[in-house]
Design a protein around this motif. Structure first.
Motif, mmCIF file in Angstrom:
data_model
loop_
_atom_site.group_PDB
_atom_site.id
_atom_site.type_symbol
_atom_site.label_atom_id
_atom_site.label_comp_id
_atom_site.label_asym_id
_atom_site.label_seq_id
_atom_site.Cartn_x
_atom_site.Cartn_y
_atom_site.Cartn_z
ATOM 1 N N SER A 64 -0.936 -6.119 1.580
ATOM 2 C CA SER A 64 -0.930 -4.978 2.700
ATOM 3 C C SER A 64 -1.660 -5.387 4.039
ATOM 4 C CB SER A 64 -1.735 -3.809 2.256
ATOM 5 O OG SER A 64 -1.782 -3.052 3.139
ATOM 6 N N SER B 41 -5.560 -2.722 -7.263
ATOM 7 C CA SER B 41 -6.438 -3.456 -6.408
ATOM 8 C C SER B 41 -6.678 -4.823 -6.802
ATOM 9 C CB SER B 41 -7.897 -3.069 -6.387
ATOM 10 O OG SER B 41 -8.661 -2.680 -7.653
ATOM 11 N N LYS C 41 -10.179 1.108 -6.282
ATOM 12 C CA LYS C 41 -8.834 1.513 -5.848
ATOM 13 C C LYS C 41 -7.726 1.114 -6.828
ATOM 14 C CE LYS C 41 -8.665 0.905 -1.382
ATOM 15 N NZ LYS C 41 -8.482 0.467 -0.137
ATOM 16 N N ASN D 276 -9.019 -7.189 -4.700
ATOM 17 C CA ASN D 276 -9.625 -6.447 -3.644
ATOM 18 C C ASN D 276 -11.078 -6.052 -3.540
ATOM 19 O OD1 ASN D 276 -9.570 -4.715 -1.037
ATOM 20 N ND2 ASN D 276 -8.842 -3.080 -2.234
ATOM 21 N N GLU E 17 -3.972 -2.777 5.007
ATOM 22 C CA GLU E 17 -5.290 -2.635 4.404
ATOM 23 C C GLU E 17 -6.129 -4.030 4.382
ATOM 24 O OE1 GLU E 17 -6.394 0.374 3.525
ATOM 25 O OE2 GLU E 17 -4.381 1.639 4.099
ATOM 26 N N ASP F 183 0.911 -1.320 0.051
ATOM 27 C CA ASP F 183 0.003 0.052 0.118
ATOM 28 C C ASP F 183 0.925 1.247 0.154
ATOM 29 O OD1 ASP F 183 0.444 -1.216 2.901
ATOM 30 O OD2 ASP F 183 -0.199 0.847 3.438
#
Length: 211
Positions: A155, A203, A200, A195, A158, A128
């Motif tokens: 991450s 991701s 994002k 993700n 995250e 991240d």
């Protein structure tokens, strides 16, 4: 058919500061916890979940200290392990370079009951952060040359790719259990990990097979 309760010991190794303890806490408890003190020796946690075939999986997560003075004890810590997570900090080149030392130590001291090396995934933590000390092709080449099951960017902060990467490792562990091979569904060779927030940047990641 009655469900089966399976217990597996999973090692989490790598340099101090790579995020191993936070990774275990995030995976087991679903929470990010900043860790300000170093693990002494080894720390333990238990993750219990139900596999898709109805069997219960219990993972003993062994968080191995990264300090040099504890490497003399790793043979004891590695005993009876089923698989391994080797983590490094993607913003710290030395952390990455030391992964070779950890992998060689693991391979020299721990094997499966049939003599094969433990399945081991390589995780590049802190993806991240904007600063990177090495490239993805460099990591991929390293993972291939040193016979990792796969590698992935994660991450812990995250909660990106934490559970997904562990599921890839559990697939391998179950595949090595001959009494469960007929009941498990094998994932495709390339496991794409996404993700939840597809908007994002960055991701989408792949757990890249190296074999």
């Amino acid at each position: 058919m009655a469900s089966v309760d399976r217990m597996f010991k999973i090692l989490v190794i790598g340099d101090t500061g790579a995020g191993k303890t936070a990774f275990v806490h995030q995976y087991v408890n679903g929470q990010y916890k900043a860790v300000n003190k170093q693990t002494v020796g080894v720390a333990f946690a238990l993750k219990v979940f139900q596999w898709k075939d109805g069997n219960t999986i219990r993972l003993q997560m062994w968080d191995i200290a990264g300090q040099e003075r504890f490497t003399a004890m790793t043979r004891v810590y590695y005993k009876n392990a089923a698989a391994c997570v080797l983590m490094f900090d993607v913003t710290n080149r030395q952390s990455f370079q030391n992964s070779l030392k950890w992998k060689r130590d693991l391979d020299s001291k721990a094997t499966l009951t049939n003599g094969d090396p433990l399945p081991c995934i390589l995780l590049a933590n802190k993806c991240d952060l904007s600063h990177r000390a090495l490239s993805r092709p460099e990591i991929n080449q390293f993972a291939r040359e040193n016979h990792f099951l796969c590698w992935a960017e994660v991450s812990v902060k995250e909660n990106l790719n934490v559970t997904e990467s562990m599921m890839r490792l559990v697939h391998s562990v179950l595949k090595n259990e001959t009494d469960l091979e007929s009941s498990m569904a094998v994932e495709p060779a390339n496991l794409e990990i996404r993700n939840e927030d597809e908007k994002k940047p960055g991701s989408t990641f792949k757990c890249c097979l190296t074999t």
